[in-house]
Scaffold this active site. Structure first.
Site, PDB file in Angstrom:
ATOM      1  N   ASP A  83     -18.310 -14.774  13.152  1.00  0.00           N
ATOM      2  CA  ASP A  83     -17.943 -16.320  12.785  1.00  0.00           C
ATOM      3  C   ASP A  83     -16.962 -16.447  11.659  1.00  0.00           C
ATOM      4  O   ASP A  83     -17.030 -16.730  10.596  1.00  0.00           O
ATOM      5  CB  ASP A  83     -19.362 -16.993  12.088  1.00  0.00           C
ATOM      6  CG  ASP A  83     -19.416 -18.499  11.855  1.00  0.00           C
ATOM      7  OD1 ASP A  83     -18.419 -19.111  12.475  1.00  0.00           O
ATOM      8  OD2 ASP A  83     -20.313 -18.836  11.261  1.00  0.00           O
TER       9      ASP A  83
HETATM   10  C1  SPV Z   1     -23.871 -21.840  12.000  1.00  0.00           C
HETATM   11  O1  SPV Z   1     -25.085 -21.929  12.526  1.00  0.00           O
HETATM   12  O2  SPV Z   1     -23.052 -21.525  12.536  1.00  0.00           O
HETATM   13  C2  SPV Z   1     -23.720 -22.507  10.693  1.00  0.00           C
HETATM   14  C3  SPV Z   1     -24.859 -22.299   9.680  1.00  0.00           C
HETATM   15  O3  SPV Z   1     -22.812 -22.971  10.335  1.00  0.00           O
HETATM   16  S1  SPV Z   1     -24.754 -20.890   8.840  1.00  0.00           S
HETATM   17  O4  SPV Z   1     -24.467 -19.861   9.675  1.00  0.00           O
HETATM   18  O5  SPV Z   1     -26.152 -20.999   8.102  1.00  0.00           O
HETATM   19  O6  SPV Z   1     -23.666 -21.230   8.059  1.00  0.00           O
HETATM   20 MG    MG Z   2     -21.264 -22.576  11.458  1.00  0.00          MG
END
Ligand code: SPV
Ligand code: MG
Length: 310
Positions: free
Chosen positions: A77
């Site tokens: 991510d």
């Molecule tokens: C996601 O699910 O992509 C989020 C939440 O942004 S977290 O990963 O908890 O930041």
């Molecule tokens: Mg996110």
């Protein structure tokens, strides 16, 4: 009749107030859900099937998770996926689910006009709302230590103003997410930002925290005084019961990544067991049947469309 916010207080006018206590999943919007006199639980989905499973389990909303969609494509991510990939995933979830989808759009995929474009594309795709966060591009998942860079509150507020100007339908919801606590700022800074974001037009505030306890969130909520709906993501403070969150003033709780984490663990267990035992006999009773997959994917409906002349 004025609607009632979490903990019994009345909201101010940021969200349209709805009547009645229940939520009919076929008719309510995300805006209705955030005004309802009960806490809304959102299940984090990484693909259509996980979104359908979450909505069938009784979640009142689906969170199209940027982390989950990235992980399902084998990527971390880190803003590697752009608008097209995230939109494709979220719109397919929205088409398949009976409950509203709140889509994670990270920082909005660029500058102010990218945010405007994001709003219009997501609206057009039938997605109920988006959540934009106040981090610099490229963003890093909130739970990666030492790599978090906040965007200035002024620039983020300007992006929110553009987002609200770009919006075409009054029901579409823009949730402003502050990462101030993730970036080790104090609750006061999260509050200052949240007020500025609501002034800029945000419909609700997501205040993210990496604390193991909900203390930062409850501190925030006490001082926030229900100015607008608040969304919480208890990934690290996961023992917080929903009743307590509601009483503290949370309107929506997002279980952001439990689907992808469950799937990853379970798929690994099944794959390992088949390799270890030399057949799939031992896993067979523990996994979904083919009929269950046919049902979840609407096989009979598709066959009926095709007619019976084959
Ligand atoms: C996601 O699910 O992509 C989020 C939440 O942004 S977290 O990963 O908890 O930041
Ligand atoms: Mg996110």
């Amino acid at each position: 009749m004025p609607g009632r916010g979490p903990g019994g207080g009345a909201f101010t006018d940021h969200l349209r107030i709805t009547e009645g206590d229940g939520l009919n999943p076929r008719t309510y919007s995300l805006r209705d859900a955030l005004c309802a006199p009960r806490l809304v639980r959102a299940f984090g989905a990484h693909d259509v099937l996980s979104a359908v499973i979450g909505s069938r389990a009784g979640f009142e909303a689906i969170w199209a998770s940027g982390f989950g969609v990235s992980a399902a494509m084998g990527l971390p991510d880190l803003s590697l996926l752009g608008l097209s990939d995230q939109l494709t995933a979220a719109s397919a979830m929205a088409a398949a689910c009976q409950v509203p989808v709140l889509a994670d759009v990270d920082g909005g995929f660029g500058g102010r006009l990218n945010v405007a474009h994001t709003v219009q594309m997501y609206e057009r795709a039938g997605i109920a709302g988006i959540c934009i966060e106040d981090k610099q591009f490229p963003k890093t998942n909130s739970f990666v230590p030492d790599r978090q860079r906040l965007l200035s509150a002024d620039e983020f507020a300007a992006r929110l103003e553009v987002a609200k100007r770009a919006q075409r339908h009054s029901d579409f919801v823009v949730v402003a997410r502050t990462e101030a606590l993730i970036c080790d700022e104090k609750v006061e800074e999260a509050l200052r930002r949240a007020h500025q974001y609501v002034d800029a037009g945000a419909d609700a505030i997501l205040v993210h925290s990496k604390s193991r306890r909900p203390d930062q969130i409850t501190d925030f909520l006490k001082q926030w005084q229900k100015r607008a709906a608040v969304v919480a993501v208890p990934t690290t403070y996961y023992s917080w019961p929903v009743e307590e969150a509601w009483e503290a003033g949370v309107s929506m709780i997002i279980y952001a990544n439990h689907g992808i984490r469950a799937a990853m663990r379970r798929i690994a267990e099944v794959a390992d067991e088949i390799v270890r035992s030399g057949s799939s006999a031992t896993v067979e009773p523990t996994i979904a049947t083919m009929d269950e997959v046919f049902e979840a994917t609407g096989l009979q409906g598709w066959l009926a469309l095709d007619g019976d002349d084959r």
